[in-house]
Scaffold this motif. Structure first.
Motif, PDB file in Angstrom:
ATOM      1  N   ARG A  84       1.004  -1.236   0.144  1.00  0.00           N
ATOM      2  CA  ARG A  84      -0.066   0.125   0.063  1.00  0.00           C
ATOM      3  C   ARG A  84       0.840   1.191  -0.049  1.00  0.00           C
ATOM      4  O   ARG A  84       0.569   2.286  -0.615  1.00  0.00           O
ATOM      5  CB  ARG A  84      -0.951  -0.001   1.166  1.00  0.00           C
ATOM      6  CG  ARG A  84      -2.150  -0.806   1.192  1.00  0.00           C
ATOM      7  CD  ARG A  84      -3.018  -0.612   1.969  1.00  0.00           C
ATOM      8  NE  ARG A  84      -4.182  -1.699   1.949  1.00  0.00           N
ATOM      9  CZ  ARG A  84      -5.409  -1.549   2.467  1.00  0.00           C
ATOM     10  NH1 ARG A  84      -5.691  -0.379   3.100  1.00  0.00           N
ATOM     11  NH2 ARG A  84      -6.489  -2.253   2.099  1.00  0.00           N
ATOM     12  N   SER A 141       2.947   1.372  -3.328  1.00  0.00           N
ATOM     13  CA  SER A 141       2.028   1.799  -4.343  1.00  0.00           C
ATOM     14  C   SER A 141       1.921   3.109  -4.746  1.00  0.00           C
ATOM     15  O   SER A 141       1.509   3.815  -5.935  1.00  0.00           O
ATOM     16  CB  SER A 141       0.775   1.097  -4.475  1.00  0.00           C
ATOM     17  OG  SER A 141      -0.178   1.654  -3.424  1.00  0.00           O
ATOM     18  N   LYS A 142       2.224   3.896  -3.729  1.00  0.00           N
ATOM     19  CA  LYS A 142       2.023   5.473  -3.847  1.00  0.00           C
ATOM     20  C   LYS A 142       3.290   5.718  -4.688  1.00  0.00           C
ATOM     21  O   LYS A 142       3.261   7.197  -5.269  1.00  0.00           O
ATOM     22  CB  LYS A 142       1.956   6.287  -2.635  1.00  0.00           C
ATOM     23  CG  LYS A 142       0.887   5.854  -1.589  1.00  0.00           C
ATOM     24  CD  LYS A 142       0.866   6.492  -0.276  1.00  0.00           C
ATOM     25  CE  LYS A 142      -0.336   6.129   0.671  1.00  0.00           C
ATOM     26  NZ  LYS A 142      -1.721   6.415  -0.093  1.00  0.00           N
ATOM     27  N   PRO A 152       2.658   2.810  -8.677  1.00  0.00           N
ATOM     28  CA  PRO A 152       1.218   2.070  -8.582  1.00  0.00           C
ATOM     29  C   PRO A 152       1.239   0.905  -9.516  1.00  0.00           C
ATOM     30  O   PRO A 152       0.432  -0.098  -9.082  1.00  0.00           O
ATOM     31  CB  PRO A 152       0.282   3.146  -8.933  1.00  0.00           C
ATOM     32  CG  PRO A 152       1.193   3.962  -9.914  1.00  0.00           C
ATOM     33  CD  PRO A 152       2.494   4.065  -9.320  1.00  0.00           C
ATOM     34  N   ARG A 185      -0.554  -2.574  -5.492  1.00  0.00           N
ATOM     35  CA  ARG A 185      -1.766  -2.558  -4.188  1.00  0.00           C
ATOM     36  C   ARG A 185      -2.276  -3.933  -4.088  1.00  0.00           C
ATOM     37  O   ARG A 185      -2.683  -4.568  -3.284  1.00  0.00           O
ATOM     38  CB  ARG A 185      -2.423  -1.408  -4.017  1.00  0.00           C
ATOM     39  CG  ARG A 185      -3.381  -1.490  -2.764  1.00  0.00           C
ATOM     40  CD  ARG A 185      -4.227   0.111  -2.783  1.00  0.00           C
ATOM     41  NE  ARG A 185      -4.912   0.145  -1.651  1.00  0.00           N
ATOM     42  CZ  ARG A 185      -6.083  -0.474  -1.543  1.00  0.00           C
ATOM     43  NH1 ARG A 185      -6.867  -0.993  -2.564  1.00  0.00           N
ATOM     44  NH2 ARG A 185      -7.076  -0.127  -0.426  1.00  0.00           N
TER      45      ARG A 185
END
Length: 265
Positions: free
Chosen positions: A139, A142-143, A146, A177
C-alpha cells in the motif's frame, strides 16, 4: 449535487448467466487476477449446452473495467462478488458447485470451505507468492509505483493456442496494491484448506509459466492441505496458465463435467 461516474465494462468481458434444467446442478465460475468473466465463458457454455447445468460467471470487483478500479478494490471486495453470485445461483438451483481459474480457483477453494457447496473445481490455483519483504508494504510502495509490468510482456507468451491468446482480455499491468491484496487472500486460502470437507478436483498444467512457485509445487501443497479425502489432482501438458481458454480447454471442460456427474450419480 455530485455526479457518480460508472466505469463501463470492457466489451466482451461482461458477466454471464446461463439458465439450465430445473433439477440440474449449478456451477459458479470465477475468473482470475486482472482477468475477466470471458476466461470462464467457454466453460460455462460447454457445461450449459452439453450437460444442462446452470452457470454463472460474475465479474470480480475492480476487474474488467479500468486499472483505477482495480487499484481501489480489495480482496474483501472480490470475496463479496463471489458471495453475491453464489446466492444468486443458489436461488435458482438445488445444488451448487464452485469452480475457478488462478486467483478464482483460490476463491473457489476458500468459499468451498465455508459455503454449502457440493464440490470444488480449482484450476491453476496459486498457493502462495514468492517470499518478498515488499509484500507487507504494498500500500505504501504503490504510492511511488502504482503499476507493475507483467512478467511476460508478450501477451502470447506461454500460450499454446495463439488465436485464443490474441483474443484474451485482461489488464496490461498488475497494480502493486492489488498484489498485496492477493497475498492476503492466499493467506486466508492456506488457513481454509484443512476445513474443506467436499469433493475437490485440482487441475494444473506442467507447462504453466505464470503460476508463482510453479504448478506442481502449488498443486501438491494444496492437495496435501485439503481436509477431505475425496480429492483428485490432474496435471496436464500442452496448455498455459489460462486452462479454460488454451489448447487443452476441451479436456478441462470434459474432466470438470465428469467430476460433477460422478458426484451427482
Amino acid at each position: 449535487m455530485e455526479t457518480i461516474k460508472h466505469t463501463a465494462i470492457i466489451s466482451g468481458a461482461e458477466p454471464f448467466y446461463f439458465s439450465g434444467e430445473k433439477d440440474a446442478p449449478g456451477v459458479l465460475l470465477i475468473h482470475g487476477f486482472t482477468g475477466t468473466p470471458k476466461e470462464m465463458r467457454w466453460m460455462g457454455e460447454y457445461l450449459h449446452q452439453n450437460e444442462g447445468f446452470s452457470c454463472i460467471g460474475p465479474r470480480l470487483a475492480g476487474h474488467a473495467t479500468s486499472l483505477d478500479d482495480m487499484m481501489r478494490s480489495t480482496h474483501h471486495d472480490w470475496m463479496v462478488s463471489v458471495e453475491e453470485a453464489y446466492y444468486m445461483l443458489r436461488d435458482r438451483t438445488n445444488t451448487v458447485y464452485i469452480a475457478g481459474l488462478s486467483m478464482g480457483a483460490a476463491l473457489a477453494l476458500l468459499f468451498g470451505s465455508i459455503l454449502p457447496v457440493k464440490g470444488i473445481i480449482a484450476m491453476a490455483s496459486p498457493y502462495a507468492l514468492p517470499n518478498d519483504w515488499r509484500l507487507k508494504y504494498t500500500r505504501l510502495l504503490s504510492k511511488i509505483q502504482p503499476l507493475m509490468p507483467k512478467e511476460h510482456a508478450d501477451p502470447e507468451s506461454g500460450w499454446f493456442d495463439k488465436d485464443a491468446a490474441r483474443d484474451h482480455l485482461c489488464y496490461s499491468h498488475n497494480p502493486l496494491r492489488s498484489i498485496g491484496e492477493l497475498n492476503l487472500l492466499l493467506g486466508r486460502l492456506r488457513e481454509a484448506l484443512p476445513h474443506i470437507a467436499v469433493p475437490t478436483l485440482l487441475i494444473y498444467s506442467k507447462d504453466d509459466q505464470a503460476l508463482p512457485l510453479g504448478s506442481e509445487y502449488c498443486m501438491n501443497e494444496i492437495f496435501a492441505s485439503i481436509g477431505t479425502e475425496q480429492k483428485e489432482k490432474i496435471l496436464l501438458s500442452g496448455s498455459g496458465h489460462v486452462l479454460t481458454r488454451d489448447a487443452k480447454r476441451l479436456e478441462v471442460f470434459q474432466t470438470a463435467a465428469e467430476f460433477i456427474k460422478r458426484n451427482e450419480g
